[in-house]
Design a protein around this motif. Structure first.
Motif: not given
Length: 417
Positions: A231, A234-235, A365, A387, A391
């Motif tokens: 995550f 993913s951000g 995402v 995200c 996380s």
């Protein structure tokens, strides 16, 4: 044994050589993303595709980059690290040539998928090589040095891409990427020794890989560490997919200025990541993750709140993202080392599953955030903040208990080279 050092304490050439080669190999895949980011609006105009359709080319690449690792990881455990690298880099080069010649957006998306299938060899296998060579803080040091070399992509690739676009158009970008694949083949052949000797491959098999995947998917600690990084990454993927449209179309930056704005985030991420080994030796690797991911989450939520309240200013975004990505630079390499720490016997398989879960998460995402895209910065920032909070949640749950043996501590010794 610990990483070899010079009398002055600096890593010896062998250690640095591993970092340079593995870093450049790892950069091949991201190079194919970062270099063409400034070209996304131009690609859409040239191929008569809207921004959401152009973003599908990124999603296709990420999906292939993720799921293809499920193949490369076990194969690298069975036949060694180098043969799958040769195969993957060759496929990547073929995909790059197809993208350069694509007559429409559908063909481009298809060959981006082929590119991703090849690139995942350079994603999963270098992490496994790090685990073959080192453990604990030494692995974190090599991982952070690898990322320092890897930083040539997000720092220089967008700038190079904007220059190539200005001189020869967006298709030339993929010719340059194909040339980088050829360089990767040369580096693999001449500069990288096999780190998975035949004696360690005896018990590796396809059936064993499936059993290993099943075992890893039941390991909550492994999955927790993987999703901390997933995550966090993913951000950044949300930023990758949307930043060119937001900064170029919404804020009016030129492709070159966009490249500078994008690159400073990479400078922060890579610069701070170089402290992972020092902090790991002093406090333990696990102790780094929670405060770093907390800082990251707090800053991203603050950025989202400010923009939701109407403070839509490029300077605010740039400053807060710069600091937040510095914190993320401590989270991703450290969580990756911790996730692989207890799985040396199947490092390639564990690394592959890690990559698959991370890139699959990133693709999902990106698709979800794409549903809310309206041309402004708020959907992108909202996705990144979500995200960051996720996380943080995984870090809080996974790392709240006492350390699992040596995985947390700087005293862990690397295996003999």
């Amino acid at each position: 044994m610990p990483a070899p050092v010079s009398p002055a304490g600096a890593p010896r050439p062998k250690f640095l050589g591993h970092a340079i080669i593995l870093g450049l190999l790892s950069a091949i895949g991201p190079f194919a993303i970062d270099m063409y980011l400034p070209a996304l609006p131009a690609i859409g105009e040239s191929l008569r595709a809207d921004s959401n359709t152009v973003q599908v080319s990124i999603m296709a690449y990420f999906m292939a980059l993720g799921f293809g690792q499920l193949f490369y990881g076990p194969v690298s455990d069975m036949v060694g690290r180098k043969p799958p690298l040769y195969f993957g880099i060759t496929v990547f080069a073929i995909g790059s040539l197809g993208c350069a010649l694509a007559p429409d957006i559908t063909t481009l998306i298809a060959f981006r998928f082929v590119q991703g299938i090849g690139a995942c060899a350079c994603s999963a296998i270098p992490r496994a090589v790090v685990r073959d060579l080192h453990r604990g803080p030494d692995a974190a040091k090599l991982m952070s040095l690898l990322m320092l070399v890897f930083s040539v992509s997000p720092i220089l690739a967008p700038l190079a891409g904007s220059l190539v676009i200005g001189v020869a158009g967006w298709r030339a970008i993929f010719w340059v990427i194909a040339a980088s694949a050829i360089l990767g083949l040369v580096l693999t052949a001449m500069g990288l020794k096999e780190t998975r000797p035949a004696s360690q491959r005896v018990e590796s098999s396809i059936g064993g890989a499936f059993r290993a995947y099943g075992s890893l998917l039941k390991d909550r600690h492994f999955l927790g560490l993987v999703f901390i990084g997933a995550f966090g990454m993913s951000g950044f993927f949300v930023f990758l997919a949307n930043s060119s449209f937001v900064l170029i179309n919404h804020y009016g930056l030129s492709p070159t200025l966009y490249s500078f704005a994008f690159s400073i985030n990479a400078v922060s991420f890579i610069g701070v990541s170089q402290f992972t080994s020092m902090l790991g030796r002093r406090y333990g690797l696990r102790a780094i993750v929670r405060p770093a991911v907390t800082i990251y989450a707090v800053l991203m939520v603050l950025l989202f709140v400010l923009f939701a309240l109407g403070f839509d200013h490029l300077a605010i975004m740039v400053v807060l993202l710069f600091i937040a990505n510095g914190a993320l630079g401590l989270v991703i390499p450290t969580s990756a080392v911790l996730a692989l720490e207890d799985h040396g016997a199947l490092a390639g398989t564990a690394s592959a599953l890690m990559g698959t879960l991370q890139f699959a998460t990133g693709s999902g995402v990106i698709a979800l955030v794409g549903l809310f895209v309206d041309g402004s910065a708020l959907p992108m920032i909202g996705g990144m903040a979500a995200c960051a909070v996720t996380s943080f949640t995984f870090a809080f749950v996974t790392l709240r208990h006492a350390s699992r043996g040596g995985t947390a501590h700087a005293s862990v010794k690397a295996p003999a080279e």
